[in-house]
Write a protein that holds these residues in place. Structure first.
Motif: not given
Length: 149
Positions: A103-110, A78-82
């Motif tokens: 697998p990792g996790i999708c971390v917020p960019k901010e 799976h890919n993270c969103d923008k």
């Protein structure tokens, strides 16, 4: 001057104490039956959907905050969103993470930062985790900052 040094040492101690380290990770540990509660960043989830009363039934600890899984050696990674980026999960015990196809996790960019000498706190509902950057507040890294997840 002495008072400033003492206050600085106390602040650093509290900042390090509020960071949740991977060594405290107890994901999947048994809970319920009025036994030891889950850590602050986790909740006790019933094992049996027909017995939701955790004072009478067994459960297991799960993280309160969920993040999408990403990367890793899976048939369909799976890919993270923008607005998010794929990183090793700092809530899990030390492992080689994405470098070993875990697998990792999708971390917020901010992301919010926490800890450090300033003793920054996370917003309500988020918890402070070490950034897995080699700086360890429990082993000489007094100014280690973390991220809020």
């Amino acid at each position: 001057m002495l008072l400033q040094s003492i206050l600085l040492a106390i602040t650093a101690t509290f900042a390090a104490a509020q960071t949740i380290t991977p060594a405290q990770n107890q994901l999947g540990r048994t809970c319920g039956f009025k036994i030891a509660p889950c850590p602050l960043d986790m909740k006790c989830v019933p094992d049996n959907p027909y017995c939701p009363e955790l004072n009478k039934c067994a459960g297991h600890c799960q993280f309160k905050n969920k993040y999408d899984s990403c990367g890793g050696f899976t048939p369909r990674p799976h890919n993270c969103d923008k607005n998010h980026e794929c990183q090793d999960d700092p809530r899990l015990p030390p492992n080689c993470g994405l470098a070993c196809d875990v697998p990792g996790i999708c971390v917020p960019k901010e992301v919010h930062y926490c800890g450090g000498f300033v003793g920054l706190r996370c917003p309500d509902g988020l918890f402070c985790y070490d950034q897995l950057d080699g700086c360890d507040p429990l082993h000489g890294g007094a100014d280690c900052s973390g991220i809020c997840l």
